[in-house]
Design an enzyme around this catalytic site. Structure first.
Site, PDB file in Angstrom:
ATOM      1  N   ASP A   1       2.020 -10.234   3.451  1.00  0.00           N
ATOM      2  CA  ASP A   1       1.124 -10.174   4.612  1.00  0.00           C
ATOM      3  C   ASP A   1      -0.349 -10.411   4.293  1.00  0.00           C
ATOM      4  O   ASP A   1      -1.151 -10.592   5.187  1.00  0.00           O
ATOM      5  CB  ASP A   1       1.206  -8.783   5.266  1.00  0.00           C
ATOM      6  CG  ASP A   1       2.557  -8.539   5.905  1.00  0.00           C
ATOM      7  OD1 ASP A   1       3.321  -9.503   6.002  1.00  0.00           O
ATOM      8  OD2 ASP A   1       2.819  -7.395   6.290  1.00  0.00           O
TER       9      ASP A   1
ATOM     10  N   GLU B   1       3.815 -10.535  14.410  1.00  0.00           N
ATOM     11  CA  GLU B   1       4.716  -9.495  14.936  1.00  0.00           C
ATOM     12  C   GLU B   1       3.968  -8.269  15.462  1.00  0.00           C
ATOM     13  O   GLU B   1       4.444  -7.578  16.338  1.00  0.00           O
ATOM     14  CB  GLU B   1       5.759  -9.080  13.896  1.00  0.00           C
ATOM     15  CG  GLU B   1       5.172  -8.494  12.637  1.00  0.00           C
ATOM     16  CD  GLU B   1       6.227  -8.047  11.620  1.00  0.00           C
ATOM     17  OE1 GLU B   1       5.896  -7.988  10.436  1.00  0.00           O
ATOM     18  OE2 GLU B   1       7.364  -7.762  12.037  1.00  0.00           O
TER      19      GLU B   1
ATOM     20  N   GLN C   1       2.904 -37.255  -7.219  1.00  0.00           N
ATOM     21  CA  GLN C   1       1.858 -36.229  -7.230  1.00  0.00           C
ATOM     22  C   GLN C   1       0.762 -36.507  -6.204  1.00  0.00           C
ATOM     23  O   GLN C   1       0.030 -35.605  -5.817  1.00  0.00           O
ATOM     24  CB  GLN C   1       1.224 -36.131  -8.623  1.00  0.00           C
ATOM     25  CG  GLN C   1       2.203 -35.670  -9.685  1.00  0.00           C
ATOM     26  CD  GLN C   1       1.711 -35.988 -11.096  1.00  0.00           C
ATOM     27  OE1 GLN C   1       0.986 -35.213 -11.676  1.00  0.00           O
ATOM     28  NE2 GLN C   1       2.101 -37.135 -11.624  1.00  0.00           N
TER      29      GLN C   1
ATOM     30  N   ARG D   1      18.042 -29.710 -24.864  1.00  0.00           N
ATOM     31  CA  ARG D   1      17.178 -30.853 -24.538  1.00  0.00           C
ATOM     32  C   ARG D   1      15.722 -30.420 -24.400  1.00  0.00           C
ATOM     33  O   ARG D   1      15.443 -29.333 -23.897  1.00  0.00           O
ATOM     34  CB  ARG D   1      17.678 -31.444 -23.219  1.00  0.00           C
ATOM     35  CG  ARG D   1      16.919 -32.642 -22.759  1.00  0.00           C
ATOM     36  CD  ARG D   1      17.654 -33.345 -21.661  1.00  0.00           C
ATOM     37  NE  ARG D   1      18.773 -34.124 -22.162  1.00  0.00           N
ATOM     38  CZ  ARG D   1      19.634 -34.789 -21.389  1.00  0.00           C
ATOM     39  NH1 ARG D   1      19.525 -34.738 -20.090  1.00  0.00           N
ATOM     40  NH2 ARG D   1      20.600 -35.491 -21.923  1.00  0.00           N
TER      41      ARG D   1
ATOM     42  N   ASP E   1       0.823  -1.216   0.000  1.00  0.00           N
ATOM     43  CA  ASP E   1       0.000   0.000   0.000  1.00  0.00           C
ATOM     44  C   ASP E   1       0.854   1.262   0.000  1.00  0.00           C
ATOM     45  O   ASP E   1       0.472   2.273  -0.586  1.00  0.00           O
ATOM     46  CB  ASP E   1      -1.014  -0.016   1.151  1.00  0.00           C
ATOM     47  CG  ASP E   1      -0.364  -0.095   2.514  1.00  0.00           C
ATOM     48  OD1 ASP E   1       0.705  -0.729   2.606  1.00  0.00           O
ATOM     49  OD2 ASP E   1      -0.914   0.453   3.469  1.00  0.00           O
TER      50      ASP E   1
ATOM     51  N   ARG F   1      11.118 -22.354  24.031  1.00  0.00           N
ATOM     52  CA  ARG F   1      12.009 -21.872  22.956  1.00  0.00           C
ATOM     53  C   ARG F   1      11.278 -20.891  22.051  1.00  0.00           C
ATOM     54  O   ARG F   1      10.067 -21.035  21.829  1.00  0.00           O
ATOM     55  CB  ARG F   1      12.487 -23.029  22.079  1.00  0.00           C
ATOM     56  CG  ARG F   1      12.884 -24.261  22.837  1.00  0.00           C
ATOM     57  CD  ARG F   1      14.345 -24.191  23.157  1.00  0.00           C
ATOM     58  NE  ARG F   1      14.601 -25.058  24.296  1.00  0.00           N
ATOM     59  CZ  ARG F   1      15.719 -25.736  24.446  1.00  0.00           C
ATOM     60  NH1 ARG F   1      16.661 -25.655  23.548  1.00  0.00           N
ATOM     61  NH2 ARG F   1      15.893 -26.487  25.521  1.00  0.00           N
TER      62      ARG F   1
END
Ligand code: ADP
Length: 743
Positions: free
Chosen positions: A153, A252, A653, A556, A106, A280
């Site tokens: 975000d 955050e 897959q 190739r 923005d 931790r």
């Protein structure tokens, strides 16, 4: 004079920006425009003409798989000043550019808009001062502007997704999955901090996708003052119930009710004090911006870039600038400044601690996801209410395995248990149902299933016939099954449809049944995305990236065969996401003359310096012109010029842990299927349906419409939305004269 446009990337980088740049450049060239990349964002525009470079078809070859942005990005203080923008205008005028496509957040879009508003004034000032000629000024009287949102975000209002968000979610789920396994080994608690200053999207979806225990987001702070005590109690209860790991995800920008930021060390300290164990902290930081773009971001960037050029061409001088978004899985054009304003309104609401407003400005799916998350993470379900009728709901998988099946089963089972119902797991698909392999599930039985690929309940392709139906009727009666949720592909749908037809013969089939689309083929009616298809697409993209790298030194051509039965979804989307130059689909058919012309194009390309060719073929594109046949044909014709290798991707897959998108969708759909079944049970009705997302809306279709909506011979829906992207795919795939690296 040919119209000249400029493209730049600005602000924080995001994966998928390269796909957008490639798409803008090639679409513009295809439309007869001249296109210039402005390197280093606004800084390059301010600095001098040297950063404004003409692009040709091949300048954007071989970049779709790269993270970051190859044309560079910057934060530019000079552009915030009028003087800086004046210099920028001069440089653009000198290059003859009066159309701009800006990819950024923005902030960048605001800056670009200020620039556009000042343009006329700046031009006349420059002309008066003799810095540009009157002719130059007259050639570019106004500046057309189109924005694309590149932001990991997902904080931009008006678009469902921004470029980079899906890749960032991939990084988060990879990291949290990895942390979870070590946390579980040692019974440890981790706090994981993810990006998102004003937007909790990454934290919330990351938490939902990884089965984390708790999430803290800016828009909705903990609703109690002593949230630290509540959180610690929740984690303790989880451990007591059998969880071995505890994961808290923190955005955050998370704050408490008073607007005070909650840092990772605050959470760590609070938990260490209350749990009496070491906690931790992992701060994911820039890892989230890094790495290769996901399949979705490559496709999104490509579609948005294409739409941006078309929009720029249709804008009249002095029209309001627009920004390209994706709404309900379709491209949309939004007024740029209004969207920026709405985006900033969320940040302002968070800042002003008006959390209700902040949440109300988020989409409905964000709010739903938050509610679902709160239920899923409970250590144990709410106590059973003895006054409420408990129903017995069976959950099963059917058909080929598809990543995300476990996620869906876990969500349905937990959400059902939480409402006090008896949730039954059926093992091994319809074979298990015939054999009566039915087990009552409890809360912890599905712990860890959110992230696990394959089918833990087990699944088979068996379609019940004849005497099997008696056995199924018996099992439904013996286990008092009130409703049935079948998570699967074609087998699931066909079988449930048949069971409905047999209702007159088997009264016990008069229970509500619902099918949840889970098939990598993405060939189910009423659903634009089936669970597993996104994971399969990412597996294809990973494999093709590696295949391309293996061939850098040789000339190739690879013919890559992908799954999908008669549905070309994986082939076409895989082709768009990897920059394949040709995609072979059953829907379009393959003719000998096509192959002949493809061989000629390959020969031309390789003769003029091309080093790599990439063709993607759907497994059933044509029964005669098989992958082997095509390789032999190309090899024979290409003899001294290039060699050919097949790559049949096969079962890789169907494997793999589900992608974040598949996990999130599986959770959402399962919740809605459960609500549908319970509603039917409560009303004493037995309607049956299949669920799916179409045009962005999740809705149910009456199961009786199944055969009306399908092409039964080729087992695919009559209408396939993605076929509309064929035009973009073939435009971008044209190879340039010196397209060395392919793509
Ligand atoms: P993002 O685009 O990712 O939100 P920023 O907010 O840092 O990133 O903006 C990127 C760049 O856009 C800034 O460095 C500046 O050059 C330009 N910019 C942002 N806001 C403005 C503004 N109000 N006026 C002029 N330029 C701006």
């Amino acid at each position: 004079m040919t119209k000249r446009i400029g493209i730049l990337t600005s602000g924080g980088d995001a994966q998928g920006m390269n796909a957008a740049v490639r798409s803008v450049v090639r679409t513009a060239l295809d439309r007869g425009l001249e296109v210039y990349a402005i390197y280093e964002g606004f800084q390059g525009m301010v600095d001098d003409g040297n950063f404004i470079r003409k692009m040709d078809w091949d300048s954007v070859g071989g970049i779709i798989q790269l993270g970051g942005t190859i044309i560079g990005t910057a934060r530019c203080e000079a552009f915030r000043t009028r003087q800086g923008r004046r210099t920028a205008a001069k440089n653009l005028i000198k290059a003859g550019i009066d159309g701009l496509i800006v990819i950024g957040g923005d902030g960048s879009l605001t800056g670009a808009n200020v620039f556009r508003q000042e343009w006329r004034e700046l031009i006349s000032e420059l002309a008066e001062g003799g810095e540009i000629t009157a002719k130059e000024a007259a050639a570019c009287p106004s500046l057309s502007l189109v924005g694309l949102v590149g932001s990991i975000d997902n904080d931009f209002t008006g678009t469902d997704m921004t470029i980079g968000t899906d890749s960032a979610l991939h990084r988060i789920t990879e990291a949290v999955d990895a942390i979870t396994s070590t946390a579980a080994s040692h019974q440890r608690t981790f706090v994981v901090k993810v990006m998102g200053r004003n937007c909790g999207y990454l934290a919330l979806m990351g938490a939902l996708a990884t089965g984390a225990d708790w999430v803290l987001i800016p828009e909705s702070p903990p609703d109690v003052e002593n949230w630290q005590d509540v959180l610690a109690e929740r984690l303790k209860a989880g451990r007591k119930a059998g969880r071995r790991d505890s994961i808290v995800i923190l955005a955050e920008g998370a704050r408490d009710r008073d607007g005070k930021y909650i840092g990772s060390s605050d959470v760590q300290r609070a938990l260490e004090e209350r749990l009496g164990e070491e906690v931790r902290v992992t701060v994911l930081g820039h890892v989230q911006r890094g790495g290769r773009p996901s399949a979705y971001d490559r496709i999104l960037g490509t579609m948005m870039g294409y739409e941006a050029v078309n929009a720029l061409l249709s804008i009249k001088p002095d029209d309001e600038p627009i920004v390209i978004g994706i709404r309900n899985n379709r491209m949309t054009r939004l007024p740029l400044m209004e969207s920026v304003k709405n985006t900033q309104a969320v940040a302002e609401a968070v800042e002003a601690r008006d959390f209700e407003r902040a949440m109300s400005l988020r989409s409905g799916s964000f709010k739903d996801a938050f509610l679902t998350f709160k239920t899923m993470v409970r250590a144990l379900p709410h106590p059973v209410d003895p006054t409420k009728k408990r129903f017995r709901i069976a959950v099963m998988h059917a058909g080929a395995p598809s990543p995300g099946m476990n996620t869906a089963a876990r969500a349905a089972i937990r959400l059902g248990l939480d409402q006090g119902h008896v949730m039954l797991g059926v093992h091994n698909g319809f074979e298990g149902l015939i054999e009566g392999e039915v087990e009552a599930m409890d809360w912890m039985r599905v712990s860890g299933w959110a992230t696990r690929g394959g089918s833990t309940l087990g699944t088979t392709r068996r379609i019940p016939k004849g005497r099997d139906l008696y056995a199924i009727a018996r099992v439904i009666e013996d286990h008092h099954i009130d409703a049935l949720l079948v998570i699967g592909g074609w087998t699931a749908y066909e079988t449930v449809f048949n069971l409905l037809k047999e209702r007159p013969n088997f009264p016990s089939f008069n229970i509500p049944m619902v099918c949840l689309p889970a098939s990598i083929n993405n060939n189910l009616p009423g659903s634009e995305f089936s669970i597993g298809a996104d994971t399969a697409l990412n597996s294809i993209v990973d494999a093709v990236d590696k295949i391309k790298q293996s061939a850098v030194a040789t000339r190739r051509c690879f013919v890559v065969e992908v799954m999908g039965h008669y549905c070309g979804y994986l082939a076409l989307m895989g082709g768009i996401a990897t920059g394949a130059e040709r995609v072979y689909l059953h829907e379009e058919g393959v003719k000998l003359r096509d192959l002949q012309s493809d061989v000629e194009k390959l020969l031309d390309g390789f003769n003029s310096g091309k080093r790599l060719g990439l063709m993607i073929r759907n497994e059933y594109a044509n029964p005669v012109y098989t992958t082997e046949f095509m390789c032999s044909l190309f090899e024979e014709e290409g003899r001294d010029v290039f060699d050919v290798r097949p790559a049949i991707l096969g079962h890789l897959q169907q494997g793999g842990d589900p992608s974040p998108f598949d996990r999130i969708q599986a959770t959402r759909l399962a919740g809605m299927c459960l609500d549908y079944l319970l509603d039917q049970c409560q009303k004493g009705e037995h309607n049956s349906a299949f669920i799916g997302m179409q045009n962005g809306q999740i809705r149910f279709h009456d199961m009786r419409d199944f055969d009306r909506m399908i092409d039964a011979e080729f087992q695919r829906p009559k209408e396939q939305w993605w076929l509309g992207l064929k035009g973009i795919a073939s435009l971008l795939a044209k190879s340039g004269p010196n397209d060395e690296q392919g793509g």
